[in-house]
Design a protein around this motif. Structure first.
Motif, PDB file in Angstrom:
ATOM      1  N   MET A  27       0.819  -1.206   0.000  1.00  6.03           N
ATOM      2  CA  MET A  27       0.000   0.000   0.000  1.00  6.03           C
ATOM      3  C   MET A  27       0.861   1.268   0.000  1.00  6.03           C
ATOM      4  O   MET A  27       0.336   2.368   0.170  1.00  6.03           O
ATOM      5  N   ASN A  28       2.179   1.089  -0.154  1.00  4.29           N
ATOM      6  CA  ASN A  28       3.106   2.220  -0.164  1.00  4.29           C
ATOM      7  C   ASN A  28       3.062   3.010   1.152  1.00  4.29           C
ATOM      8  O   ASN A  28       3.270   4.228   1.157  1.00  4.29           O
ATOM      9  N   HIS A  29       2.799   2.302   2.244  1.00  3.28           N
ATOM     10  CA  HIS A  29       2.755   2.964   3.539  1.00  3.28           C
ATOM     11  C   HIS A  29       4.147   3.249   4.057  1.00  3.28           C
ATOM     12  O   HIS A  29       5.085   2.492   3.824  1.00  3.28           O
ATOM     13  N   ASN A  30       4.265   4.345   4.809  1.00  4.36           N
ATOM     14  CA  ASN A  30       5.564   4.697   5.384  1.00  4.36           C
ATOM     15  C   ASN A  30       5.845   3.954   6.684  1.00  4.36           C
ATOM     16  O   ASN A  30       6.978   3.619   6.973  1.00  4.36           O
ATOM     17  N   SER A  51       9.492   5.098   9.241  1.00  2.00           N
ATOM     18  CA  SER A  51       9.762   5.230   7.814  1.00  2.00           C
ATOM     19  C   SER A  51      10.923   4.309   7.471  1.00  2.00           C
ATOM     20  O   SER A  51      11.602   3.777   8.367  1.00  2.00           O
ATOM     21  N   LYS A  71      10.911  -0.179   1.921  1.00  2.00           N
ATOM     22  CA  LYS A  71       9.636   0.426   2.300  1.00  2.00           C
ATOM     23  C   LYS A  71       8.548  -0.627   2.472  1.00  2.00           C
ATOM     24  O   LYS A  71       7.637  -0.475   3.272  1.00  2.00           O
ATOM     25  N   SER A  93       0.497  -1.812   9.070  1.00  2.00           N
ATOM     26  CA  SER A  93       1.105  -0.662   8.400  1.00  2.00           C
ATOM     27  C   SER A  93       0.118   0.490   8.381  1.00  2.00           C
ATOM     28  O   SER A  93      -1.107   0.288   8.491  1.00  2.00           O
ATOM     29  N   SER A  94       0.651   1.686   8.257  1.00  2.00           N
ATOM     30  CA  SER A  94      -0.187   2.880   8.107  1.00  2.00           C
ATOM     31  C   SER A  94       0.574   3.894   7.276  1.00  2.00           C
ATOM     32  O   SER A  94       1.795   3.825   7.158  1.00  2.00           O
ATOM     33  N   GLU A  95      -0.163   4.842   6.739  1.00  2.00           N
ATOM     34  CA  GLU A  95       0.487   5.814   5.873  1.00  2.00           C
ATOM     35  C   GLU A  95       1.514   6.630   6.662  1.00  2.00           C
ATOM     36  O   GLU A  95       2.619   6.882   6.206  1.00  2.00           O
ATOM     37  N   ARG A  96       1.120   7.027   7.867  1.00  2.00           N
ATOM     38  CA  ARG A  96       2.039   7.754   8.743  1.00  2.00           C
ATOM     39  C   ARG A  96       1.980   7.109  10.111  1.00  2.00           C
ATOM     40  O   ARG A  96       1.201   6.202  10.336  1.00  2.00           O
ATOM     41  N   ASP A 101      -3.922   8.014  11.697  1.00  3.56           N
ATOM     42  CA  ASP A 101      -4.031   7.152  10.531  1.00  3.56           C
ATOM     43  C   ASP A 101      -4.460   5.733  10.900  1.00  3.56           C
ATOM     44  O   ASP A 101      -3.956   5.152  11.845  1.00  3.56           O
ATOM     45  N   GLN A 103      -4.540   1.830  10.871  1.00  2.10           N
ATOM     46  CA  GLN A 103      -3.559   0.779  10.680  1.00  2.10           C
ATOM     47  C   GLN A 103      -4.236  -0.425  10.035  1.00  2.10           C
ATOM     48  O   GLN A 103      -5.337  -0.810  10.416  1.00  2.10           O
TER      49      GLN A 103
END
Lengths: 114, 110
Positions: A27-30, A51, A71, A93-96, A101, A103
């Motif tokens: 999901m391209n999460h950081n 990150s 990543k 995972s979460s975006e930030r 955000d 999870q």
């Protein structure tokens, strides 16, 4: 789009053995996290990675190490398994980082240490 | 005192009933609040976020009471499929971590 995947789903170890739990997200999460869940204890944070390239200890880090390989991937290693590490392990995972955000969790790894 | 506390239940309710769960938190700097649903032997999944003004999603209503430091989840017209464990989660910007409660188990019977 698989979301968060974890391997293996089940594992039995003898005391003293080592193993690595794998986690990947698409999901391209950081930010990524490792939790353990025990009856009556809820989800407890082991380690997290805000990150790529950073990792930090959570509430219960003793006996574990982590690697944020890139990543997408965040692995959890047990160097010398103990019966107290018998648990269900969830990667998330979460975006930030947590502030605000959602999870997303993987399906979990059920680990038994004998 | 735990940072986030929930009544473990179980709450046993008949189909069609209305049921409510509370979750108390101790950190007054908490800024983000969530309800997750976890089915037996599965991963937690987000049910809904909890906003200051409260929010509703179909049969589910979430409320935040900052003065008393708790969030609530109301389920109307309970279905058998609502049987699960409901986890609350709280985050504050100064800790960057999501703290989960131990969950409240709901069992809806026919």
């Amino acid at each position: 789009n698989a979301g968060v995947t974890q391997t293996p789903k089940f594992q039995v170890l003898k005391t003293g053995q080592s193993m690595t739990l794998q986690c990947a997200q698409d999901m391209n999460h950081n930010s990524m996290y490792w939790y353990r869940q025990d009856p009556g204890m809820g989800l407890r944070l082991i380690y997290y990675s805000a990150s790529e390239g950073t990792t930090d200890k959570g509430e219960v880090p003793n006996g574990y190490n982590v690697s944020r390989l890139n990543k997408r991937e965040f692995s959890l290693r047990l160097e010398s398994a103990a019966p107290s590490q018998t648990s269900v392990y969830f990667c998330a995972s979460s975006e930030r980082l947590a502030g605000g955000d959602e999870q997303y969790f993987g399906p979990g790894t059920r680990l038994t240490v004998t | 005192r735990k940072e986030v506390e929930q009544d473990p239940g179980p709450f046993n309710v008949p189909e069609g009933a209305t049921v409510a769960f509370n979750c108390t938190y101790s950190n007054s700097a908490s800024q983000s609040f969530f309800w997750y649903r976890q089915d037996c032997r599965k991963e937690p999944k987000l049910l809904m976020s909890v906003y200051s003004s409260g929010n509703e999603d179909g049969r589910f209503t979430a409320q935040l009471n900052r003065a008393s430091q708790y969030i609530s989840l109301l389920i109307r017209d309970s279905k058998l499929s609502d049987s699960a464990t409901y986890l609350c989660a709280v985050a504050s910007y100064n800790t960057d971590k999501l703290i989960f409660g131990t969950g409240t188990r709901l069992q809806v019977f026919p």
